[in-house]
Write a protein that holds these residues in place. Sequence first.
Motif, PDB file in Angstrom:
ATOM      1  N   ARG A  82       0.826  -1.213   0.000  1.00 42.26           N
ATOM      2  CA  ARG A  82       0.000   0.000   0.000  1.00 42.26           C
ATOM      3  C   ARG A  82       0.859   1.262   0.000  1.00 42.26           C
ATOM      4  N   ALA A  83       1.987   1.190   0.709  1.00 36.48           N
ATOM      5  CA  ALA A  83       2.860   2.363   0.731  1.00 36.48           C
ATOM      6  C   ALA A  83       3.571   2.581  -0.603  1.00 36.48           C
ATOM      7  N   GLY A  84       3.740   1.540  -1.412  1.00 36.16           N
ATOM      8  CA  GLY A  84       4.451   1.675  -2.680  1.00 36.16           C
ATOM      9  C   GLY A  84       3.550   1.875  -3.887  1.00 36.16           C
ATOM     10  N   ILE A  85       2.276   2.150  -3.689  1.00 38.25           N
ATOM     11  CA  ILE A  85       1.356   2.360  -4.806  1.00 38.25           C
ATOM     12  C   ILE A  85       1.644   3.718  -5.449  1.00 38.25           C
ATOM     13  N   THR A  86       1.796   3.735  -6.775  1.00 37.84           N
ATOM     14  CA  THR A  86       2.000   4.975  -7.541  1.00 37.84           C
ATOM     15  C   THR A  86       0.959   5.059  -8.646  1.00 37.84           C
ATOM     16  N   THR A  87       1.083   6.080  -9.476  1.00 38.21           N
ATOM     17  CA  THR A  87       0.130   6.264 -10.574  1.00 38.21           C
ATOM     18  C   THR A  87       0.270   5.207 -11.654  1.00 38.21           C
ATOM     19  N   GLU A  88       1.369   4.439 -11.613  1.00 37.44           N
ATOM     20  CA  GLU A  88       1.537   3.387 -12.613  1.00 37.44           C
ATOM     21  C   GLU A  88       0.515   2.262 -12.441  1.00 37.44           C
ATOM     22  N   VAL A  89      -0.139   2.207 -11.288  1.00 37.46           N
ATOM     23  CA  VAL A  89      -1.106   1.138 -11.064  1.00 37.46           C
ATOM     24  C   VAL A  89      -2.319   1.296 -11.973  1.00 37.46           C
ATOM     25  N   SER A  90      -2.588   2.525 -12.443  1.00 28.98           N
ATOM     26  CA  SER A  90      -3.724   2.716 -13.352  1.00 28.98           C
ATOM     27  C   SER A  90      -3.501   2.000 -14.675  1.00 28.98           C
ATOM     28  N   TYR A  91      -2.251   2.011 -15.183  1.00 28.45           N
ATOM     29  CA  TYR A  91      -1.942   1.299 -16.421  1.00 28.45           C
ATOM     30  C   TYR A  91      -2.033  -0.222 -16.217  1.00 28.45           C
ATOM     31  N   LEU A  92      -1.620  -0.675 -15.028  1.00 28.29           N
ATOM     32  CA  LEU A  92      -1.705  -2.115 -14.736  1.00 28.29           C
ATOM     33  C   LEU A  92      -3.155  -2.587 -14.713  1.00 28.29           C
ATOM     34  N   LEU A  93      -4.024  -1.813 -14.094  1.00 24.28           N
ATOM     35  CA  LEU A  93      -5.438  -2.184 -14.051  1.00 24.28           C
ATOM     36  C   LEU A  93      -6.089  -2.072 -15.426  1.00 24.28           C
ATOM     37  N   ALA A  94      -5.661  -1.066 -16.217  1.00 23.47           N
ATOM     38  CA  ALA A  94      -6.215  -0.927 -17.563  1.00 23.47           C
ATOM     39  C   ALA A  94      -5.846  -2.109 -18.446  1.00 23.47           C
ATOM     40  N   GLY A  95      -4.685  -2.718 -18.193  1.00 21.74           N
ATOM     41  CA  GLY A  95      -4.309  -3.898 -18.959  1.00 21.74           C
ATOM     42  C   GLY A  95      -5.237  -5.069 -18.723  1.00 21.74           C
ATOM     43  N   PHE A  96      -5.879  -5.135 -17.549  1.00 19.08           N
ATOM     44  CA  PHE A  96      -6.852  -6.189 -17.248  1.00 19.08           C
ATOM     45  C   PHE A  96      -8.285  -5.739 -17.524  1.00 19.08           C
ATOM     46  N   GLY A  97      -8.440  -4.554 -18.134  1.00 16.33           N
ATOM     47  CA  GLY A  97      -9.775  -4.068 -18.460  1.00 16.33           C
ATOM     48  C   GLY A  97     -10.510  -3.439 -17.314  1.00 16.33           C
ATOM     49  N   VAL A  98      -9.810  -3.039 -16.250  1.00 20.32           N
ATOM     50  CA  VAL A  98     -10.433  -2.419 -15.082  1.00 20.32           C
ATOM     51  C   VAL A  98     -10.072  -0.944 -15.078  1.00 20.32           C
ATOM     52  N   VAL A  99     -11.075  -0.102 -15.190  1.00 18.79           N
ATOM     53  CA  VAL A  99     -10.881   1.347 -15.173  1.00 18.79           C
ATOM     54  C   VAL A  99     -11.670   1.903 -13.996  1.00 18.79           C
ATOM     55  N   LEU A 100     -10.938   2.287 -12.957  1.00 14.06           N
ATOM     56  CA  LEU A 100     -11.595   2.815 -11.758  1.00 14.06           C
ATOM     57  C   LEU A 100     -11.969   4.273 -11.909  1.00 14.06           C
ATOM     58  N   SER A 101     -11.123   5.049 -12.564  1.00 16.69           N
ATOM     59  CA  SER A 101     -11.391   6.471 -12.744  1.00 16.69           C
ATOM     60  C   SER A 101     -10.448   7.013 -13.815  1.00 16.69           C
ATOM     61  N   GLU A 102     -10.820   8.153 -14.375  1.00 15.43           N
ATOM     62  CA  GLU A 102      -9.961   8.807 -15.360  1.00 15.43           C
ATOM     63  C   GLU A 102      -8.806   9.546 -14.693  1.00 15.43           C
ATOM     64  N   ASP A 103      -8.994   9.924 -13.465  1.00 14.90           N
ATOM     65  CA  ASP A 103      -7.946  10.622 -12.715  1.00 14.90           C
ATOM     66  C   ASP A 103      -7.010   9.599 -12.075  1.00 14.90           C
ATOM     67  N   ARG A 104      -5.708   9.728 -12.358  1.00 11.97           N
ATOM     68  CA  ARG A 104      -4.757   8.751 -11.826  1.00 11.97           C
ATOM     69  C   ARG A 104      -4.609   8.862 -10.312  1.00 11.97           C
ATOM     70  N   GLN A 105      -4.646  10.064  -9.767  1.00 13.33           N
ATOM     71  CA  GLN A 105      -4.539  10.223  -8.319  1.00 13.33           C
ATOM     72  C   GLN A 105      -5.729   9.593  -7.592  1.00 13.33           C
ATOM     73  N   GLU A 106      -6.889   9.714  -8.209  1.00 23.19           N
ATOM     74  CA  GLU A 106      -8.062   9.072  -7.617  1.00 23.19           C
ATOM     75  C   GLU A 106      -7.938   7.554  -7.669  1.00 23.19           C
ATOM     76  N   VAL A 107      -7.333   7.050  -8.746  1.00 18.55           N
ATOM     77  CA  VAL A 107      -7.101   5.602  -8.838  1.00 18.55           C
ATOM     78  C   VAL A 107      -6.164   5.144  -7.727  1.00 18.55           C
ATOM     79  N   VAL A 108      -5.121   5.928  -7.460  1.00 23.19           N
ATOM     80  CA  VAL A 108      -4.190   5.582  -6.376  1.00 23.19           C
ATOM     81  C   VAL A 108      -4.916   5.566  -5.030  1.00 23.19           C
ATOM     82  N   LYS A 109      -5.768   6.544  -4.781  1.00 21.35           N
ATOM     83  CA  LYS A 109      -6.513   6.581  -3.526  1.00 21.35           C
ATOM     84  C   LYS A 109      -7.466   5.391  -3.400  1.00 21.35           C
TER      85      LYS A 109
END
Length: 613
Positions: free
Chosen positions: A273-300
């Motif tokens: 949890r402490a090492g989560i960055t904005t790169e996690v949005s690209y990882l989730l998008a690769g599996f077809g999961v889009v939590l939000s358009e804002d990367r900071q919101e995805v991190v939260k």
Amino acid sequence: MSGAAGNQSSGTTEDYSYDSWYIDEPQSGQELQPEGPVDFWTVDGPWTVPAAIFMVLFSSLCLLLLAEAPLPFPTLTSPSSQDGKTEAPGGPWKMLALLYYPAFYYSLAACATVRHEASHLLGSVLSWAHLGVQVWQRAECPQAPKIYKYYSLLASMPLLLGLGFLSLWYPVQFVRSFSRRTGVGSEELQSSYPEEYLRTLLCLKKLRSSSHASKHGFLSQAWIYIRQYVYTPQQGFRLPLKLVLSATLTGTAIYQVALLLLVAVVPTIQKVRAGITTEVSYLLAGFGVVLSEDRQEVVKLVKHHLWALEVCYISALVLSCSLTFLVLIRSLVTHRVNLRALHRGAALALGPRPQSPYPSRQAIFCWMNFSAYQTAFTCLGLLVQQVIFFLAIVVLAFLVCMPVFHGRNLLLLRSLASFWPFWLTLALAVTLQNMAAHWVFLKTRHGRPELTNHCALYAATFLLFPINVLVGAVVAVWRVVLSALYNAVHLGQMDFSLLPPRAATLDPGYHTYCNFLKIEVNQSHPAMIAFCALLLRTQKPQPRMVPQDGLILGAEEGIQLLQTKDLMAKGTGPRARQGRARWGLAYTLLRNPALQAFRKRALSSAQANGIQP
């Protein structure tokens, strides 16, 4: 005992309190000493010392699982550990360590049973040495790279606690041994547990508190109800040492397994949890999961979900430990009920076949393994409960609570809503059948319920058969879930079978418990031990009034036993009290399971006063 009391009284009112018994009279002989230096299971011995030693041994075995060098010899280190690889759990040196550590700590237990100044001095030196080595090792290396940096220190807390207690207990006993030699504070074994049990059993002075049971308030009734499920000490009864050791090992196992489950998962989740960055949005998008358009919101959102996962894991761990501890407390109450019933000669439904009073090879084997089995069952049961409760809480949190709270990702609720005709049909079918069973097919006539409308009942049963098949499928799934939860919670409990009564003998835990009770009652019956101790004591020789002929003396003693009620009323001397006490003891031991195997067949069904059925 009421029958025996009535036969002894013969219409007279006499004092049968334990202060007039011959077991309280001063004895001229010396008390019996233990037979050998390895008597761990003595009835009057201290239970704290074996409990502390077993806690130290089990904690050492828990630390052994992750140790690179299982034996404290550098030359015997396995090649895999020298190469930086972890040795397999079943490696040769670890299997050898399972025999080394019991022999290593055996001297601590043996010194407590000799009851001599030299043994207490040796025990003090050994306990101080063990404690000093452990404290020095933890102070030199407080952190370890395995699993968690402080796991070794936290896992050794029960070990340090047990060794610390022994390092204080042995010096105290060493000082007390000199005080006993000089006569200060000398204590005999006249107030031992078997004799205390016998006094409580034969005492006819009942407490009057039972007559005021109807006047108890709400709190008193609640406490009486709680005492049925929570073990509280009772006067005149003490749990055997084997059960005390099992309870101690169960508590230690709960701590060790909970600590391992906690430090193996929670620190890892916190690091992720402490090492989560904005790169996690690209990882989730690769599996077809889009939590939000804002990367900071995805991190939260990802950090929030990981925090929820950590909360679910800790909640499942707390629930598992709490249920395991409550089951342990409830088992102690069941043990006491079973032992008290077996002590008074009652037959318990401990299996499909009647239990023989004779000890057997299988019963001895089960008695030896009872505490070890209890510890292993507790560890495995806690692991299974953690997995089941964690999965259930995660499903409830991520598929029900969080979607409802955030108002999105309602996958489970939408899937259940799409099957609303199925659930509505089942609900209506169950409701209508229950209403018909109550209002149509059942009528009360002359105060008794009767079945009516047979034709309509048969027709409804036939027409609703397909729907009832679906209801049965849902009930079958619920039955599997309920059975899994129930067996997981009670996996560490050995006082009842997890299988049906017809297959109870196939349950190894319950089978071990039944044979354990058999040996415990046969060999450690407190009334039998008190009886044997009274027989082995040296009695003062009493002067005989008729010294010559033994036959004449026996005849006169027989005539004295057949005196009238007036002479019985005058029989308040020491010999009369001694005779009454011995008669009460004989009546108590009449149906003792430990003595039935050695009794003559002609007396196997004897009753009070020698009356044959």
